[in-house]
Design a protein around this motif. Structure first.
Motif, PDB file in Angstrom:
ATOM      1  N   LYS A   1      13.930  -7.544  -2.635  1.00 13.22           N
ATOM      2  CA  LYS A   1      14.436  -8.828  -3.119  1.00 13.22           C
ATOM      3  C   LYS A   1      14.624  -9.851  -1.998  1.00 13.22           C
ATOM      4  O   LYS A   1      14.746 -11.047  -2.257  1.00 13.22           O
ATOM      5  N   GLU A   2      14.650  -9.383  -0.753  1.00 20.26           N
ATOM      6  CA  GLU A   2      14.985 -10.277   0.361  1.00 20.26           C
ATOM      7  C   GLU A   2      13.766 -10.860   1.062  1.00 20.26           C
ATOM      8  O   GLU A   2      13.806 -11.986   1.547  1.00 20.26           O
ATOM      9  N   ARG A   3      12.675 -10.089   1.164  1.00 19.86           N
ATOM     10  CA  ARG A   3      11.481 -10.522   1.898  1.00 19.86           C
ATOM     11  C   ARG A   3      11.842 -11.042   3.291  1.00 19.86           C
ATOM     12  O   ARG A   3      11.398 -12.121   3.710  1.00 19.86           O
TER      13      ARG A   3
ATOM     14  N   GLY B   1       0.793  -1.227   0.000  1.00 17.64           N
ATOM     15  CA  GLY B   1       0.000   0.000   0.000  1.00 17.64           C
ATOM     16  C   GLY B   1       0.821   1.270   0.000  1.00 17.64           C
ATOM     17  O   GLY B   1       0.275   2.355  -0.205  1.00 17.64           O
ATOM     18  N   LYS B   2       2.124   1.164   0.239  1.00 21.69           N
ATOM     19  CA  LYS B   2       2.980   2.352   0.218  1.00 21.69           C
ATOM     20  C   LYS B   2       3.256   2.760  -1.228  1.00 21.69           C
ATOM     21  O   LYS B   2       3.302   1.926  -2.134  1.00 21.69           O
ATOM     22  N   LYS B   3       3.479   4.057  -1.424  1.00 20.64           N
ATOM     23  CA  LYS B   3       3.629   4.579  -2.780  1.00 20.64           C
ATOM     24  C   LYS B   3       5.077   4.576  -3.276  1.00 20.64           C
ATOM     25  O   LYS B   3       5.344   4.966  -4.404  1.00 20.64           O
ATOM     26  N   ASP B   4       6.009   4.114  -2.430  1.00 23.20           N
ATOM     27  CA  ASP B   4       7.425   4.165  -2.824  1.00 23.20           C
ATOM     28  C   ASP B   4       7.905   2.898  -3.537  1.00 23.20           C
ATOM     29  O   ASP B   4       9.097   2.735  -3.784  1.00 23.20           O
ATOM     30  N   ARG B   5       6.983   1.992  -3.844  1.00 25.73           N
ATOM     31  CA  ARG B   5       7.268   0.756  -4.582  1.00 25.73           C
ATOM     32  C   ARG B   5       8.219  -0.180  -3.831  1.00 25.73           C
ATOM     33  O   ARG B   5       8.849  -1.062  -4.435  1.00 25.73           O
ATOM     34  N   THR B   6       8.311  -0.014  -2.511  1.00 33.22           N
ATOM     35  CA  THR B   6       9.161  -0.900  -1.706  1.00 33.22           C
ATOM     36  C   THR B   6       8.772  -2.357  -1.915  1.00 33.22           C
ATOM     37  O   THR B   6       9.632  -3.236  -2.057  1.00 33.22           O
TER      38      THR B   6
END
Length: 357
Positions: A331-333, A321-326
């Motif tokens: 790649k790590e999750r 839901g964040k807009k910074d495309r995190t």
């Protein structure tokens, strides 16, 4: 005597099964407020349609799969909606920019209620501010004029006897062993790059860890039932992972309604953030969900019997839901991958102990 023509109300939520289940209290509220109206629904696929009609929540269903349905099917829906002549519609899918509202508008319905879509491209409609509601279920209820939902442990999905009889023929279970269901998969997210959809998975706890967890439970004398679809079946094949012979392997073998009925046979259901966990909560079964990128406070299974497992050491979660495309670029999750089988096993055993006391 000519019978009075019934009003028709359309409810839209053509997304995942978890999204659909979270609309159930709102649909019941619509039925309560409009007992003489027909309620139709736009869902994602034929299996969801079968489920909705079997439990009797709605009178008629249409389908639209955002991944596989093309323009021709959209035109069919527009024509069908115009023919139905809906007096009222609720767009509960919360599609980005209100595409769901636009579809209903093209279908001729002028009275449409939905959340206040940011950067909406669908024009005017009745916008409902759900900023004071944390959970998606309460957001839906506010849209239809209901009050906040009180968590319970009741069965939201009473299926027909035919489903029960069919499942008994497929897999009769007469032993009294503790049974734990493990839901292997999760749904994908996607974002658009031009006209192309880019799919990615940000909710999956590693499948090989689920299998190892199942072996740990079997060693404790617990019977394990594995749930999954064709995607999980292919994934296991690619990884050359076999389900233990002593377990119940239901992966790719059940319809959606049969899977829901099978959940009722479990003492506890375990999985990541996937629709089957919402189904487990909806049928009143104890459930433990492993959350990573998504927010359990917003879209977690909603029941007194729901438990959550999160990585509190991971400060960047939830990133959904964040807009910074995190969530896309990660790649790590670590929010999921740092949760071990031992941690999940201990949580399961503590829940079983709590329920047996």
């Amino acid at each position: 005597m000519v019978s009075k023509k019934r009003n028709k109300i359309l409810v839209e939520c053509h997304h995942g099964i978890g999204d659909l289940v979270m609309t159930f209290p709102a649909i019941k509220e619509i039925r309560k407020k409009n007992p003489d109206s027909e309620i139709h629904m736009l869902v994602r696929n034929e299996q969801q349609k079968e489920l909705m009609l079997d439990i009797g929540l709605v009178d008629k269903c249409y389908t639209y799969d955002i991944v596989t349905s093309g323009v021709r099917h959209l035109l069919y829906l527009v024509k069908a909606f115009k023919k139905e002549n809906y007096s009222l519609a609720y767009a509960l899918g919360q599609s980005p920019r209100g595409w769901d509202v636009l579809l209903i508008k093209l279908g001729g319905c002028k009275n449409i209620v939905s959340i206040n879509h940011e950067h909406s491209l669908c024009g005017k409609y009745e916008k409902v501010d759900v900023g004071d509601c944390t959970h998606r279920i309460d957001q839906h209820l506010k849209c239809v004029g209901g009050t906040k939902y009180k968590k319970g442990d009741q069965d939201w999905m009473p299926l027909s006897e035919d489903v029960y009889r069919t499942l008994q023929k497929k897999l009769p279970m007469n032993d009294n062993k503790t049974k734990i269901g493990i839901c292997l998969g999760t749904g994908d997210f996607f974002y658009r790059k031009g006209f192309k959809k880019i799919f990615y998975n940000a909710k999956q706890w590693p499948i090989d860890r689920f299998i190892q967890l199942g072996k740990m439970l079997e060693d404790k004398g617990i019977k394990v039932i594995y749930f999954g679809g064709n995607k999980e079946k292919q994934y296991l094949k690619q990884l050359q992972i076999c389900i233990p012979e002593q377990s119940y392997d239901m992966i790719g073998k059940l319809t959606l309604v049969e899977s829901v009925e099978m959940l009722k046979k479990c003492d506890l259901v375990v999985g990541a953030d996937t629709g089957m966990m919402h189904c487990a909560a909806a049928v009143g079964v104890n459930n433990l969900t492993i959350f990573g990128s998504t927010d359990e406070k917003v879209i977690g299974p909603y029941s007194k019997k729901s438990y959550f497992l999160v990585n509190n050491q991971c400060q960047c979660r939830p990133c959904w839901g964040k807009k910074d495309r995190t969530i896309i670029n990660c790649k790590e999750r670590k929010c999921l991958n740092d949760i071990t089988e031992d941690v999940v096993y201990k949580k399961i055993m503590s829940i079983i102990k709590e329920k047996n006391e």
